[in-house]
Each structure stands twice: as C-alpha cells, then as structure tokens.
Design an enzyme around this catalytic site. Structure first.
Site, short mmCIF file in Angstrom:
data_model
loop_
_atom_site.label_atom_id
_atom_site.label_comp_id
_atom_site.label_asym_id
_atom_site.label_seq_id
_atom_site.Cartn_x
_atom_site.Cartn_y
_atom_site.Cartn_z
CG ASP A 58 -1.85 1.16 1.31
OD1 ASP A 58 -1.69 2.12 0.53
OD2 ASP A 58 -2.77 1.12 2.15
CE1 TYR A 149 -3.05 11.56 -12.28
CE2 TYR A 149 -3.30 13.08 -14.13
CZ TYR A 149 -2.86 11.88 -13.62
OH TYR A 149 -2.20 10.99 -14.44
N GLY A 150 -3.25 17.28 -11.22
CA GLY A 150 -2.25 18.11 -11.87
C GLY A 150 -1.19 18.61 -10.89
CB ALA A 151 -1.49 20.20 -7.56
CE LYS A 153 0.44 11.27 -11.91
NZ LYS A 153 1.14 10.05 -11.46
#
Length: 227
Positions: A58, A149-151, A153
């Site tokens: 995990d 998600y963008g932040a 990555k």
C-alpha cells in the site's frame, strides 16, 4: 535479464509492464495493494515459472512498503517503476472534495517517495527509478481542472528532479514519463493508446535511460516533454 519492481501491477499500465518484462525474460516483483483482487496478475504469475512474484504494498503506508521490500528478497533492483496513482477528475472550484484531494496527493506524490525510500537499499549504480507522471503536471499544458491530480504530478516532477540530483553521485537514474492518453480506468475507453502500446513505449524508454538524462521528463514514445 533484469530484476524489475512495479507498483500498481494489478491492472492498467502496471499490469502491461509486468507482461512486457516477463516477455523480455526478466524477473518481476509485482506490488499491489490488494493481491486477492488481482486475479489476472495471479494467473500470470502462476504460469511464469517463478519469474513473477506478487507482494502486497500500500503506497500510502511506509511500513507496508518496507515489508514488501524485505519480503521480495535482497536481489538488487534494476528498474523500479512507480505506477500506482489516483485522479480527481475535472474538479469544481466551488466544491472541492478535500478528502479526495488529500488521497490523490498521498497516493501520487508521497507514495512514490515511500516506495523509493523502502527500496533504496536495493538500488545500485545503474539502477533506474521510472515514475509515471502526466502531461497535466506540466506548466506548459493548457488545460483547467484536475486540481489535485495536476498539482500532484507537478510536485512529483519537481520532487524526483531533486532526488535525481542527490542520487546521481551513486549512479542511480531517475526518470519521469508521461504514458500518453491510455485506455485504462483512469483514461477511459476513448483514449488514444492501449495499455500494451503505452507500456511497450515506457519499457523502451526506461531501458535506454542514461545517467546524463537523470531527472528528465519524457513522453512514452521517447520524445522529451516540456516542463
């Protein structure tokens, strides 16, 4: 013949990476959050002649990552793929789901760092850590939404570039790869690439990665990606 470790190995790109490396004759350490639910992976492992091992991991739990690293043996790792991730969709600025936001960051940013920390003792000169990132994390990508998600990555890209600098004296290579828009649970059925196509490209890029390009950002097809 290489020894490869892959998180998120039970489905999507991770599962296809397992198959690609199995076909190449490699030994694969498949790391999944819920091994009991990874039936396709289990069947593949049963038919692999011992070249695929499945271990529970995990990525949100450092103790889990440490146990997986210990349980999977002491053979040096040639390629470690950080594939496991989560997304938040288009996002609604007026109604941010903060619990989901934190989960995306925990899985997609802290997760790869935990895995790298746990497996670091098994990395040697020439070992590669290949992180599946996204074009959505690039400051040059002109799209809205996907806040978590963008932040995540974008932060992963910066984090791994820092680690690349720190591990370069040890000869350990860090890579960042945009896998393309892929027909997975996350990408949807209308995406451009099949998981097999994406994984094949990622494997090719990973095998050719050299220390002088450690910390760089590439597309699945080998093209450099703008930051």
């Amino acid at each position: 013949m290489a020894t490869v470790a892959i998180t998120g190995a039970g489905r999507g790109i991770g599962f296809e990476l397992v198959k690609q490396h199995l076909a190449a004759g490699d030994h694969v350490i498949s790391l999944v959050r819920n091994p009991a639910g990874a039936t396709a992976l289990a069947a593949l492992a049963d038919d692999s002649g011992g070249r695929i091992a499945v271990h529970q991991l995990d990525v949100t739990d450092l103790a889990s990552a440490t146990r997986a690293a210990a349980a999977s043996g002491d053979v040096p790792i040639d390629i470690l793929y950080n594939v496991a991730g989560a997304a938040d969709g288009r996002s609604d600025l007026a109604n941010i789901d903060w619990q989901q936001f934190d989960e995306v960051v925990d899985i997609g940013l802290k997760g790869p760092l935990r895995v790298l920390q746990a497996f670091l003792p098994r990395l040697r000169e020439g070992s590669k850590v290949i992180n599946i990132t996204s074009q959505i994390g690039a400051s040059t990508w002109p799209t809205g939404g996907y806040y978590a998600y963008g932040a995540t990555k974008a932060a992963l890209n910066r984090l791994m570039r820092s680690i690349a600098v720190d591990l370069k004296p040890r000869g350990i290579i860090i890579g960042l790869v945009h896998p393309g828009w892929v027909q997975t649970d996350m990408g949807g059925p209308k995406a451009d690439l099949t998981p097999e196509q994406s994984a094949h490209g990622i494997c090719t890029v990973a095998r050719g990665w050299t220390l002088d390009r450690s910390g760089d950002f590439y597309k699945w097809n080998g093209e450099p990606h703008a930051w």
